[in-house]
Design a protein around this motif. Structure first.
Motif, mmCIF file in Angstrom:
data_model
loop_
_atom_site.group_PDB
_atom_site.id
_atom_site.type_symbol
_atom_site.label_atom_id
_atom_site.label_comp_id
_atom_site.label_asym_id
_atom_site.label_seq_id
_atom_site.Cartn_x
_atom_site.Cartn_y
_atom_site.Cartn_z
ATOM 1 N N GLU A 135 0.856 -1.342 0.060
ATOM 2 C CA GLU A 135 -0.041 0.144 0.056
ATOM 3 C C GLU A 135 0.833 1.217 0.107
ATOM 4 N N HIS A 136 1.882 1.133 0.422
ATOM 5 C CA HIS A 136 3.031 2.660 0.561
ATOM 6 C C HIS A 136 3.742 2.524 -0.663
ATOM 7 N N LEU A 137 4.445 1.440 -1.237
ATOM 8 C CA LEU A 137 5.084 1.208 -2.502
ATOM 9 C C LEU A 137 4.134 1.806 -3.518
ATOM 10 N N HIS A 165 1.529 -4.413 -11.346
ATOM 11 C CA HIS A 165 2.602 -4.814 -10.336
ATOM 12 C C HIS A 165 2.275 -6.090 -9.589
ATOM 13 N N ALA A 166 3.395 -6.482 -8.970
ATOM 14 C CA ALA A 166 3.246 -7.677 -7.689
ATOM 15 C C ALA A 166 4.472 -7.002 -6.981
ATOM 16 N N LEU A 167 4.058 -5.927 -6.179
ATOM 17 C CA LEU A 167 4.938 -5.444 -5.087
ATOM 18 C C LEU A 167 4.720 -5.736 -3.810
ATOM 19 N N PRO A 172 10.134 -12.990 1.372
ATOM 20 C CA PRO A 172 10.810 -13.525 0.345
ATOM 21 C C PRO A 172 9.743 -14.043 -0.668
ATOM 22 N N GLY A 173 10.202 -13.789 -2.099
ATOM 23 C CA GLY A 173 9.446 -14.286 -3.150
ATOM 24 C C GLY A 173 9.438 -13.273 -4.343
ATOM 25 N N ALA A 174 8.939 -13.544 -5.431
ATOM 26 C CA ALA A 174 8.856 -13.002 -6.588
ATOM 27 C C ALA A 174 8.256 -11.516 -6.731
ATOM 28 N N PHE A 210 16.602 -7.166 -2.359
ATOM 29 C CA PHE A 210 15.952 -8.090 -3.704
ATOM 30 C C PHE A 210 16.981 -8.014 -5.118
ATOM 31 N N THR A 211 16.751 -8.972 -5.888
ATOM 32 C CA THR A 211 17.278 -8.971 -7.234
ATOM 33 C C THR A 211 16.581 -8.027 -8.066
#
Length: 144
Positions: free
Chosen positions: A25-27, A41-43, A48-50, A80-81
């Motif tokens: 919600e902040h991102l 997005h999937a932020l 951990p995770g994609a 994160f990568t």
């Protein structure tokens, strides 16, 4: 390879800054340089995770990046990568982004963004411009 480090001070304690830089919600309020919007997005940097996001500029150009959250250490750090996708959605060179947060002497926080493993100095300069613009949005959200 090149690295980039940016530092900002925030009046909020580390727990609050950590929430600003990890929770969806902040991102959604600050992710991406000024003048760009989120198309998809999937932020979620709370676990951990994609993750992935697609930014759209004023001309309608799409800019997709994705990666894997590899470390979550509330309220001190998240790492994160990071990889950009080309116009055929092929993911390119992988680098790493780390957000570090530590308390300051005034009850606020020191926020450090470290983007490492960038291809070259030109890439570091481009990411410096993008992250600097993005962090201005975070500073407005967090009241810095």
């Amino acid at each position: 390879m090149s690295d980039l480090t940016l530092e900002r001070n925030f009046p909020q304690p580390p727990e609050k800054v950590f929430a600003f830089v990890t929770r969806t919600e902040h991102l959604l309020s600050w992710w991406g340089p000024e003048g760009m919007g989120l198309r998809a997005h999937a932020l979620d940097f709370t676990r951990p995770g994609a993750w992935s996001s697609t930014l759209v500029n004023a001309e309608g150009g799409l800019h997709k990046m994705s990666g894997e959250v590899i470390e979550v250490d509330p309220p001190r750090a998240v790492e994160f990568t990071w990889g950009w996708h080309d116009d055929k959605d092929v993911r390119g060179h992988e680098s790493r982004v780390r957000f570090e947060i530590e308390p300051d002497a005034k009850g606020g926080s020191i926020f450090r963004l470290i983007h490492s493993g960038l291809v070259d100095e030109e890439s570091a300069a481009n990411h410096n411009r993008g992250w600097t613009s993005t962090l201005r949005k975070l500073e407005q959200l967090a009241g810095a």
